[in-house]
Design a protein around this motif. Structure first.
Motif, PDB file in Angstrom:
ATOM      1  N   UNK A 231      -5.959   4.294  -7.290  1.00  0.00           N
ATOM      2  CA  UNK A 231      -5.778   3.713  -5.952  1.00  0.00           C
ATOM      3  C   UNK A 231      -6.679   4.339  -4.893  1.00  0.00           C
ATOM      4  N   UNK A 232      -6.964   3.538  -3.889  1.00  0.00           N
ATOM      5  CA  UNK A 232      -7.661   3.995  -2.687  1.00  0.00           C
ATOM      6  C   UNK A 232      -7.064   3.256  -1.502  1.00  0.00           C
ATOM      7  N   UNK A 237      -6.836  -4.289   4.781  1.00  0.00           N
ATOM      8  CA  UNK A 237      -6.849  -5.242   3.673  1.00  0.00           C
ATOM      9  C   UNK A 237      -5.459  -5.318   3.063  1.00  0.00           C
ATOM     10  N   UNK A 238      -5.228  -6.300   2.202  1.00  0.00           N
ATOM     11  CA  UNK A 238      -3.969  -6.402   1.472  1.00  0.00           C
ATOM     12  C   UNK A 238      -4.012  -5.532   0.230  1.00  0.00           C
ATOM     13  N   UNK A 284      -6.020  -0.819  -1.360  1.00  0.00           N
ATOM     14  CA  UNK A 284      -4.893  -1.463  -0.673  1.00  0.00           C
ATOM     15  C   UNK A 284      -4.765  -0.949   0.749  1.00  0.00           C
ATOM     16  N   UNK A 285      -4.290  -1.835   1.610  1.00  0.00           N
ATOM     17  CA  UNK A 285      -4.002  -1.469   2.989  1.00  0.00           C
ATOM     18  C   UNK A 285      -2.546  -1.663   3.336  1.00  0.00           C
ATOM     19  N   UNK A 289       1.851  -5.595  -0.421  1.00  0.00           N
ATOM     20  CA  UNK A 289       0.869  -6.417  -1.129  1.00  0.00           C
ATOM     21  C   UNK A 289       0.444  -5.732  -2.426  1.00  0.00           C
ATOM     22  N   UNK A 290       0.264  -4.410  -2.362  1.00  0.00           N
ATOM     23  CA  UNK A 290      -0.095  -3.663  -3.565  1.00  0.00           C
ATOM     24  C   UNK A 290       1.011  -3.754  -4.610  1.00  0.00           C
TER      25      UNK A 290
END
Length: 300
Positions: A231-232, A237-238, A284-285, A289-290
């Motif tokens: 992950x980052x 963003x979604x 992911x933001x 959503x993630x």
């Protein structure tokens, strides 16, 4: 062989004991197959540790022989954790005892569990038995994603380190989840049934909170990784995934291992096997959503 493994269940905690002559209180917790004695003269820390770790299992009436002894001792005007008599991690103010305990315990357990391979990762599993490993450096969003999935009904297998024993099996090590800064209000808003520590403000790291998961894997859980995610966090963003090739996945896991360089062929064999699972880079933001994307990956 773990000296105190016996019939310990993951997350078991002894009642607090006070040694009047030495001016310390102590607890014993079980993580995976290891028993850990904790000694501290700070009753506030002992009370917090008991409250958080008791959420993981039953209270043990009698102590057993520990595999690791962690002692909180004076270091000038500050405090420091010692594992089996050796200083681990850096000195700290008393108000930061929980955060430094978690870091010191992780360092001590990596040594105690040799020749097991340890990777900087968080792992959760769903009711279908499909586990997802989030691998990456501190601050990448591993614990945030693990906590998000737990709030959706998943079970915690490990936070901070994924342990693979000599036989190639994953050892559940479900300690406390550690959240930082903006992830704290994000997970609080999910009302996932967690038990929370107070928020500590750490110089250079910001706000830190620890939380006990309402669901943890037992020491005997057969954990099978369905996918590996790197992950980052990316604001604005979604959630977006990109495939990671087997060789690149193995290299990235080796880079996040605490002890790969000590194990040579054993570590290479374990990582080569783990890298055969589907691997994705996940940007992911928004945690929700993630989570939707992670559930899709787990079902594939």
């Amino acid at each position: 062989t773990a000296r105190g493994a016996g019939n310990a269940g993951t997350g078991d905690v002894t009642e607090g004991r006070r040694d009047v002559a030495r001016g310390v209180m102590s607890l014993q917790i079980a993580l995976g197959s290891l028993l850990i004695d904790i000694e501290s003269p700070d009753s506030r820390f002992i009370d917090t540790a008991r409250r958080l770790y008791q959420a993981h299992g039953q209270v043990r009436a009698l102590p057993a022989v520990a595999d690791v002894v962690l002692q909180m001792r004076r270091a000038g005007r500050a405090w420091q954790w010692f594992a089996d008599g050796d200083a681990v991690h850096e000195p700290f103010a008393a108000a930061l005892a929980v955060a430094h305990f978690e870091w010191a315990m992780h360092e001590a357990l990596v040594i105690a569990m040799l020749p097991a391979l340890s990777i900087h990762a968080s792992v959760v599993v769903n009711d279908a038995g499909r586990a997802i490993a989030f691998v990456g450096k501190s601050g990448s969003g591993k614990s945030t994603l693990a906590a998000t999935m737990i709030a959706r009904g998943w079970t915690l297998v490990a936070d901070e380190f994924l342990v693979i024993n000599r036989q190639g099996s994953i050892v559940p090590m479900p300690g406390l989840l550690t959240l930082k800064n903006e992830s704290i209000p994000t997970i609080r808003a999910m009302k996932g049934g967690f038990i929370w520590s107070d928020v500590e403000v750490h110089p250079g790291r910001g706000r830190i909170a620890h939380l006990a998961s309402p669901r943890i894997a037992s020491a005997t859980t057969d954990v099978r990784i369905a996918a590996i995610l790197f992950p980052t966090f990316a604001s604005g963003i979604g959630a977006v995934r990109e495939p990671v090739a087997q060789g690149a996945a193995a290299f990235r896991m080796a880079d996040q291992s605490h002890n790969y360089h000590l194990l040579d062929a054993i570590a290479f064999r374990h990582l080569a096997g783990l890298a055969q699972r589907p691997a994705w880079s996940l940007s992911f933001g928004r945690a929700d959503d993630a989570a939707t994307l992670i559930e899709q990956i787990a079902s594939e």
